[in-house]
Design a protein around this motif. Structure first.
Motif, PDB file in Angstrom:
ATOM      1  N   ALA A  85      23.507  14.411  19.277  1.00  0.00           N
ATOM      2  CA  ALA A  85      23.189  14.825  18.074  1.00  0.00           C
ATOM      3  C   ALA A  85      21.531  15.262  18.130  1.00  0.00           C
ATOM      4  CB  ALA A  85      23.298  13.325  17.172  1.00  0.00           C
ATOM      5  N   VAL A  86      20.534  14.086  18.724  1.00  0.00           N
ATOM      6  CA  VAL A  86      18.955  14.351  18.656  1.00  0.00           C
ATOM      7  C   VAL A  86      19.027  15.438  18.314  1.00  0.00           C
ATOM      8  CG1 VAL A  86      17.212  13.907  19.456  1.00  0.00           C
ATOM      9  CG2 VAL A  86      18.753  12.197  19.318  1.00  0.00           C
ATOM     10  N   THR A  87      19.635  15.947  19.974  1.00  0.00           N
ATOM     11  CA  THR A  87      19.004  17.655  20.184  1.00  0.00           C
ATOM     12  C   THR A  87      19.496  18.466  18.848  1.00  0.00           C
ATOM     13  OG1 THR A  87      19.063  17.125  22.775  1.00  0.00           O
ATOM     14  CG2 THR A  87      19.623  19.250  22.106  1.00  0.00           C
ATOM     15  N   THR A  88      20.615  18.547  18.237  1.00  0.00           N
ATOM     16  CA  THR A  88      21.044  19.225  17.362  1.00  0.00           C
ATOM     17  C   THR A  88      20.239  19.280  16.101  1.00  0.00           C
ATOM     18  OG1 THR A  88      23.328  19.228  18.109  1.00  0.00           O
ATOM     19  CG2 THR A  88      23.091  19.370  15.388  1.00  0.00           C
ATOM     20  N   LEU A  89      19.899  17.566  15.741  1.00  0.00           N
ATOM     21  CA  LEU A  89      18.860  18.204  14.511  1.00  0.00           C
ATOM     22  C   LEU A  89      17.604  18.489  15.155  1.00  0.00           C
ATOM     23  CD1 LEU A  89      19.135  16.726  12.225  1.00  0.00           C
ATOM     24  CD2 LEU A  89      17.799  14.641  13.081  1.00  0.00           C
ATOM     25  N   ARG A  90      17.149  18.360  16.124  1.00  0.00           N
ATOM     26  CA  ARG A  90      15.551  18.466  16.473  1.00  0.00           C
ATOM     27  C   ARG A  90      15.882  20.811  16.430  1.00  0.00           C
ATOM     28  NH1 ARG A  90      13.583  16.547  22.073  1.00  0.00           N
ATOM     29  NH2 ARG A  90      15.333  18.425  22.779  1.00  0.00           N
ATOM     30  N   TYR A  99      20.837   7.539   9.525  1.00  0.00           N
ATOM     31  CA  TYR A  99      21.235   7.112  11.164  1.00  0.00           C
ATOM     32  C   TYR A  99      22.174   7.274  11.664  1.00  0.00           C
ATOM     33  CZ  TYR A  99      19.063   3.420   8.188  1.00  0.00           C
ATOM     34  OH  TYR A  99      17.730   2.375   7.559  1.00  0.00           O
ATOM     35  N   TYR A 100      21.638   6.952  12.988  1.00  0.00           N
ATOM     36  CA  TYR A 100      22.770   8.030  14.231  1.00  0.00           C
ATOM     37  C   TYR A 100      23.820   7.324  14.646  1.00  0.00           C
ATOM     38  CZ  TYR A 100      17.687  10.773  15.409  1.00  0.00           C
ATOM     39  OH  TYR A 100      17.443  11.476  15.451  1.00  0.00           O
ATOM     40  N   ASP A 101      24.175   8.022  15.618  1.00  0.00           N
ATOM     41  CA  ASP A 101      25.817   7.700  15.362  1.00  0.00           C
ATOM     42  C   ASP A 101      25.678   6.431  16.621  1.00  0.00           C
ATOM     43  OD1 ASP A 101      26.375   8.417  18.457  1.00  0.00           O
ATOM     44  OD2 ASP A 101      24.684   9.988  16.991  1.00  0.00           O
ATOM     45  N   ALA A 102      26.756   5.689  16.816  1.00  0.00           N
ATOM     46  CA  ALA A 102      26.966   4.775  17.105  1.00  0.00           C
ATOM     47  C   ALA A 102      26.380   5.296  18.887  1.00  0.00           C
ATOM     48  CB  ALA A 102      27.661   3.668  17.130  1.00  0.00           C
ATOM     49  N   GLU A 103      26.637   6.251  19.446  1.00  0.00           N
ATOM     50  CA  GLU A 103      25.961   6.328  20.825  1.00  0.00           C
ATOM     51  C   GLU A 103      24.659   6.651  20.648  1.00  0.00           C
ATOM     52  OE1 GLU A 103      26.592   9.310  24.056  1.00  0.00           O
ATOM     53  OE2 GLU A 103      28.094  10.543  22.362  1.00  0.00           O
ATOM     54  N   THR A 104      24.376   6.858  19.918  1.00  0.00           N
ATOM     55  CA  THR A 104      23.118   6.885  19.569  1.00  0.00           C
ATOM     56  C   THR A 104      22.274   6.403  19.905  1.00  0.00           C
ATOM     57  OG1 THR A 104      22.870   9.601  19.117  1.00  0.00           O
ATOM     58  CG2 THR A 104      20.602   8.865  18.934  1.00  0.00           C
ATOM     59  N   GLU A 105      22.579   5.478  18.460  1.00  0.00           N
ATOM     60  CA  GLU A 105      21.364   3.812  18.244  1.00  0.00           C
ATOM     61  C   GLU A 105      21.652   2.937  19.834  1.00  0.00           C
ATOM     62  OE1 GLU A 105      21.218   2.920  14.236  1.00  0.00           O
ATOM     63  OE2 GLU A 105      23.434   2.967  14.778  1.00  0.00           O
ATOM     64  N   ARG A 106      23.117   3.343  20.870  1.00  0.00           N
ATOM     65  CA  ARG A 106      23.341   2.423  21.541  1.00  0.00           C
ATOM     66  C   ARG A 106      22.392   2.788  23.038  1.00  0.00           C
ATOM     67  NH1 ARG A 106      28.764   2.254  20.788  1.00  0.00           N
ATOM     68  NH2 ARG A 106      28.825   3.960  22.386  1.00  0.00           N
ATOM     69  N   GLU A 107      22.417   4.301  22.552  1.00  0.00           N
ATOM     70  CA  GLU A 107      20.968   4.661  23.773  1.00  0.00           C
ATOM     71  C   GLU A 107      19.708   4.185  23.810  1.00  0.00           C
ATOM     72  OE1 GLU A 107      21.682   6.226  27.120  1.00  0.00           O
ATOM     73  OE2 GLU A 107      23.918   5.876  26.692  1.00  0.00           O
ATOM     74  N   ILE A 108      19.288   4.775  22.531  1.00  0.00           N
ATOM     75  CA  ILE A 108      17.448   4.356  21.468  1.00  0.00           C
ATOM     76  C   ILE A 108      17.094   2.735  22.431  1.00  0.00           C
ATOM     77  CG2 ILE A 108      16.967   3.198  19.776  1.00  0.00           C
ATOM     78  CD1 ILE A 108      18.068   6.363  18.252  1.00  0.00           C
ATOM     79  N   VAL A 109      18.091   1.768  22.240  1.00  0.00           N
ATOM     80  CA  VAL A 109      18.218   0.622  22.054  1.00  0.00           C
ATOM     81  C   VAL A 109      17.844   0.130  23.687  1.00  0.00           C
ATOM     82  CG1 VAL A 109      19.039  -1.532  22.294  1.00  0.00           C
ATOM     83  CG2 VAL A 109      19.232  -0.791  20.223  1.00  0.00           C
ATOM     84  N   LYS A 110      18.872   0.389  24.560  1.00  0.00           N
ATOM     85  CA  LYS A 110      19.166   0.816  26.029  1.00  0.00           C
ATOM     86  C   LYS A 110      18.298   0.829  26.596  1.00  0.00           C
ATOM     87  CE  LYS A 110      22.542   2.082  28.263  1.00  0.00           C
ATOM     88  NZ  LYS A 110      23.649   2.973  28.818  1.00  0.00           N
ATOM     89  N   ARG A 163      27.156  -5.194  21.499  1.00  0.00           N
ATOM     90  CA  ARG A 163      27.289  -6.482  20.792  1.00  0.00           C
ATOM     91  C   ARG A 163      26.471  -5.667  19.258  1.00  0.00           C
ATOM     92  NH1 ARG A 163      30.181  -8.701  17.201  1.00  0.00           N
ATOM     93  NH2 ARG A 163      29.662 -11.449  17.536  1.00  0.00           N
ATOM     94  N   ILE A 164      25.146  -5.900  20.151  1.00  0.00           N
ATOM     95  CA  ILE A 164      23.968  -6.162  19.048  1.00  0.00           C
ATOM     96  C   ILE A 164      24.321  -4.503  18.031  1.00  0.00           C
ATOM     97  CG2 ILE A 164      21.324  -5.275  18.691  1.00  0.00           C
ATOM     98  CD1 ILE A 164      21.252  -7.004  21.579  1.00  0.00           C
ATOM     99  N   VAL A 165      24.346  -3.651  18.751  1.00  0.00           N
ATOM    100  CA  VAL A 165      24.400  -2.343  17.827  1.00  0.00           C
ATOM    101  C   VAL A 165      25.629  -2.896  16.703  1.00  0.00           C
ATOM    102  CG1 VAL A 165      24.558  -0.248  17.565  1.00  0.00           C
ATOM    103  CG2 VAL A 165      23.195  -0.938  19.405  1.00  0.00           C
ATOM    104  N   GLU A 166      26.492  -3.156  16.884  1.00  0.00           N
ATOM    105  CA  GLU A 166      28.034  -3.292  16.296  1.00  0.00           C
ATOM    106  C   GLU A 166      27.574  -4.350  15.113  1.00  0.00           C
ATOM    107  OE1 GLU A 166      32.036  -5.580  16.424  1.00  0.00           O
ATOM    108  OE2 GLU A 166      31.206  -5.040  18.534  1.00  0.00           O
TER     109      GLU A 166
END
Length: 341
Positions: A64-69, A242-253, A265-268
Motif C-alpha cells: 500500500a505504501v509503495t503504490t501510493l509513493r 489511513y492505511y489498511d490494517a496490515e500496514t498499520e500493524r507494521e507501522i506500530v511494530k 489487538r491495539i490496532v484492532e
C-alpha cells in the motif's frame, strides 16, 4: 653626510608607515570577505539536506505504501507539484519525505504556520556589514574609507529553486495564503521573484530539477486556511487516507517492541474507535497507546493485555482531543472505548 643620513631615515620611516597602512587595509578587506556569506551560507541555516538523511526512521514498506509513493514520484517526474491531503496522523509527512528521498536530489524542509510570510519563504535583509579602511600616506595625512555592504539571506524556497532541490512544505495550508503568491510565478513561469531584493539578481530562474511536495490536513481542521484557487489549480492533489490494517500493524511494530498478538489487538481497537467515535483516531494514536502499554505492563500473559488496561491507555491517549468539554463527554468517551473492547 649627517643631513643626508637623517633624510634617508625619515624617508624610510614614511615608507614603513605607508606599507603598514596598506597591510591593514588588505587585512580589513580579507576580514570582510570572510564575513560575507558564501553561496552555502546564503542558504540560511543550511536548509539543504542529503536525500539519505531525510528518510523517516522506522519507515514501513508495504504494498500500500509503495503504490501510493509511486503515484507521488510519478507526478514529480511529470514536473507537477504534488499536494498530499488527508487526516492528521495518517502518515503524510513520512510519505512526503520518503518520496523526496527517492528522487536522489537535495531536500529542503519547510514547516508552515501563521508566522510564515513571503520573506520567510524567499529571504530577507539580515542587516549590514560596515568597516573603515585607513591609509596614512605621509606623516599627518590620512585617508579613511567607510564601506557598507547590505547582507541578504536566502530562505528555503529561494534555495530550493536555485539548487534544484525537492521542497517538502509540511502543513502548507496553515500558512497565510498571501505568503504563497510568490509560488504562482514559480510554477507557471519558472521564475521566483524576491520582493525586497535589489539589483539584477532580484529574480531566480527555477532550476529544471526543482520539485515540490506539500502536505495539508483536510479543510475542516482548525487553523487550516483555504488557499487561492489560482495556486491550487497548479497542483496535483493526492488524497492520503489511513492505511489498511496490515500496514498499520507494521507501522506500530516498527516503533515499539511488543508481541505480534499485542500489536494486532491495539490496532484492532484503534480501528474500531476510528469508525465509532466522532474524533480523529490516527495511526499515531495506536503508536502512542502501544508505547504506553509497553511501559505500564509489558507483555501480558499469553501475549494479551487486559481490557481494563487497554481502556485506560486509550482513554489517556484520546482525552486531549476533547479537552475543555464537560465531564459527561469524558464519561461518554470512556463508555464508547469500553464498548469497542
Amino acid at each position: 653626510m649627517a643631513d643626508d643620513s637623517s633624510r634617508k631615515r625619515k624617508v624610510r620611516g614614511r615608507k614603513i608607515r605607508s606599507d603598514r597602512s596598506k597591510k591593514e587595509g588588505r587585512k580589513a578587506k580579507k576580514k570582510l570577505a570572510r564575513k560575507t556569506p558564501s553561496a552555502s551560507e546564503r542558504n540560511g541555516d543550511s536548509p539543504l539536506s542529503d536525500p539519505s538523511d531525510v528518510v523517516p526512521e522506522n519507515f514501513v514498506e508495504t504494498d500500500a505504501v509503495t503504490t501510493l509513493r509511486r503515484r507521488i514520484t510519478g507526478w514529480l517526474e511529470a514536473d507537477q507539484p504534488v499536494h498530499l491531503i488527508g487526516p492528521t496522523g495518517c502518515g503524510k509527512t513520512a510519505l512526503a519525505l520518503s518520496a523526496a528521498a527517492q528522487r536522489d536530489r537535495p531536500v529542503v524542509w519547510l514547516n508552515g504556520d501563521e508566522a510564515v510570510d513571503t520573506a520567510a519563504l524567499v529571504g530577507d535583509h539580515a542587516g549590514g556589514e560596515r568597516y573603515k579602511e585607513s591609509d596614512q600616506f605621509v606623516g599627518g595625512v590620512s585617508k579613511q574609507t567607510e564601506i557598507v555592504r547590505e547582507r541578504w539571506v536566502d530562505n528555503p524556497l529561494s534555495v530550493a529553486v536555485r539548487e534544484g532541490a525537492t521542497l517538502v512544505y509540511n502543513e502548507f495550508s496553515r500558512s497565510d495564503p498571501a505568503a504563497h503568491n510568490v509560488l504562482l510565478s514559480v510554477f507557471e513561469e519558472g521564475v521566483l521573484e524576491r520582493p525586497g531584493k535589489r539589483g539584477a539578481d532580484r529574480t531566480i530562474d527555477v532550476h529544471p530539477e526543482f520539485r515540490a511536495i506539500l502536505t495539508s490536513n483536510d479543510v475542516e481542521y482548525a487553523g487550516v486556511h483555504r488557499q487561492q484557487d489560482a495556486l491550487l489549480d497548479r497542483f496535483v492533489g493526492v488524497h492520503v487516507d489511513y492505511y489498511d490494517a496490515e500496514t498499520e500493524r507494521e507501522i506500530v511494530k516498527s516503533h515499539v517492541d511488543l508481541a505480534d498478538a499485542d500489536v494486532e489487538r491495539i490496532v484492532e481497537v484503534m480501528r474500531s474507535l476510528r469508525d465509532e467515535l466522532d474524533l480523529v483516531v490516527g495511526t499515531r494514536a495506536a503508536i502512542t497507546a502501544a508505547k504506553g502499554l509497553a511501559v505500564f505492563a509489558g507483555n501480558g500473559e499469553n501475549g494479551e493485555f487486559s481490557d481494563e488496561l487497554l481502556a485506560d491507555v486509550f482513554m489517556d491517549v484520546l482525552v486531549p482531543k476533547i479537552a475543555g468539554e464537560g465531564p459527561e463527554d469524558v464519561s461518554q468517551l470512556r463508555t464508547r472505548i469500553a464498548e469497542s473492547l
